[in-house]
Design an enzyme around this catalytic site. Structure first.
Site, PDB file in Angstrom:
ATOM      1  N   ASN A 144      -3.217  -2.094  -8.067  1.00  0.00           N
ATOM      2  CA  ASN A 144      -1.994  -1.594  -7.444  1.00  0.00           C
ATOM      3  C   ASN A 144      -1.103  -0.945  -8.491  1.00  0.00           C
ATOM      4  OD1 ASN A 144      -2.624  -2.655  -4.842  1.00  0.00           O
ATOM      5  ND2 ASN A 144      -2.080  -4.684  -5.597  1.00  0.00           N
ATOM      6  N   CYS A 177      -9.572  -1.988  -0.522  1.00  0.00           N
ATOM      7  CA  CYS A 177      -8.809  -0.778  -0.260  1.00  0.00           C
ATOM      8  C   CYS A 177      -9.691   0.137   0.581  1.00  0.00           C
ATOM      9  CB  CYS A 177      -8.411  -0.120  -1.570  1.00  0.00           C
ATOM     10  SG  CYS A 177      -7.646   1.469  -1.309  1.00  0.00           S
ATOM     11  N   GLY A 178      -9.393   0.238   1.863  1.00  0.00           N
ATOM     12  CA  GLY A 178     -10.241   0.994   2.783  1.00  0.00           C
ATOM     13  C   GLY A 178     -10.299   2.477   2.477  1.00  0.00           C
ATOM     14  N   GLU A 206       2.819  -1.653   1.362  1.00  0.00           N
ATOM     15  CA  GLU A 206       1.586  -2.187   0.782  1.00  0.00           C
ATOM     16  C   GLU A 206       1.892  -3.146  -0.359  1.00  0.00           C
ATOM     17  OE1 GLU A 206      -2.734  -0.262  -0.328  1.00  0.00           O
ATOM     18  OE2 GLU A 206      -1.126   1.061   0.284  1.00  0.00           O
ATOM     19  N   CYS A 218      -2.641   3.506   4.906  1.00  0.00           N
ATOM     20  CA  CYS A 218      -3.333   2.358   4.308  1.00  0.00           C
ATOM     21  C   CYS A 218      -4.474   1.979   5.229  1.00  0.00           C
ATOM     22  CB  CYS A 218      -2.357   1.197   4.128  1.00  0.00           C
ATOM     23  SG  CYS A 218      -3.158  -0.343   3.632  1.00  0.00           S
ATOM     24  N   THR A 238      -6.777  -0.552   5.126  1.00  0.00           N
ATOM     25  CA  THR A 238      -6.912  -1.930   5.598  1.00  0.00           C
ATOM     26  C   THR A 238      -5.792  -2.286   6.576  1.00  0.00           C
ATOM     27  OG1 THR A 238      -5.787  -2.817   3.636  1.00  0.00           O
ATOM     28  CG2 THR A 238      -8.199  -2.764   3.576  1.00  0.00           C
TER      29      THR A 238
END
Length: 277
Positions: free
Chosen positions: A66, A75-76, A212, A221, A223
């Site tokens: 991060n 992290c999708g 996030e 984001c 996820t």
């Protein structure tokens, strides 16, 4: 690591942006201060830093950091970006990536559209994890809108990382930059959490704003999109196929009968950059 030059790449999924360092041939392990510097918008700037590492049984092992220097397990959008990156290199249409949260398979559908398997949504209190055994469908956490009206609720879910999702009548009444940090640090979440405020438009469309964990306000984001779709589905608010709308576009989420989640959406072009630390 004084004054080093790092070859890296920039990519984004719907504006959720990443600096990607390919560590497969000449590994560089940046320290926390260097990670914070790379992510700083006054320097290079990104939501997350991704390291691509060699792996024996999959296409690569990914590490996510991060912008505050902390590690993220999933992290999708970042996974979708790296899947495209590796597919460009080896022309495979199916890319298997390993993360600390498990293995993620991605299908390269063409035109920069990538579908990634995120896995099973976890809803048990100790899997999220929460600090106490309470109903994860309704956390009873109070958030306040811009007019001072209180809204109680929140659904907790883990899709590789912990999320709290609040369904509200009007998204624009809520300031996610104020609410986000408060919920991220809430005592119920010992590992902190991502925070989503969501408005159901219809059974197949949800609009969201996301804060996030460790990165702050983000344009999109992956996820969080999965967590929102899953939270809405378990609360019978939306169907098992739903589009999650961010300011920059949509991610399409599918949930199968085994609660297995897939996420589909666009990724950007790959831009080569040089980082001078």
């Amino acid at each position: 690591y004084l004054n080093m030059d790092i070859q890296a790449y920039k990519m984004d999924g719907l504006g959720n942006d990443f600096v990607i360092i390919d560590n497969r041939s000449d590994p560089i392990i940046p320290n926390k201060n260097q990670i914070i510097k790379i992510c700083d918008r006054k320097f290079i700037g990104c939501d997350q830093l991704i390291l691509i590492n060699n792996h024996k049984t999959s296409d690569a092992y990914l590490e996510f950091f991060n912008s505050d220097g902390s590690k993220s397990s999933a992290c999708g959008n970042g996974t979708r970006c790296v899947a495209e990156f590796i597919s460009r290199e080896n022309n495979k249409k199916s890319i298997l990536l390993t993360t600390s949260a498990g293995e993620l398979n991605s299908d390269i559908l063409g035109n920069s559209i990538i579908e990634t398997e995120i896995g099973i949504g976890k809803t048990k209190w100790d899997q999220i994890p929460l600090s106490q055994n309470i109903d994860t469908k309704n956390l009873g956490i109070e958030i306040v809108d811009d007019s001072g009206n209180k809204h109680s609720g929140g659904t907790a879910i883990n899709v590789g990382n912990p999320h709290a999702v609040f369904f509200v009548n009007n998204l624009n009444d809520f300031n996610v930059e104020k609410i986000g940090p408060e919920i991220e640090q809430h005592k119920l979440f010992p590992e902190r959490c991502n925070v989503t405020i969501a408005q159901i438009i219809n059974k197949n469309l949800i609009k969201v704003k996301v804060w996030e964990r460790g990165a702050g306000l983000t344009k999109a984001c992956g996820t969080a999109a999965c967590a929102t779709a899953f939270a809405g589905f378990t609360n019978q608010l939306n169907s098992n196929q739903v589009d999650i709308e961010f300011i920059t576009g949509n991610l399409s989420i599918k949930i199968d009968k085994n609660n297995f989640i897939k996420m589909k959406g666009p990724v950007s072009n790959i831009k080569k950059i040089l980082i001078k630390l």
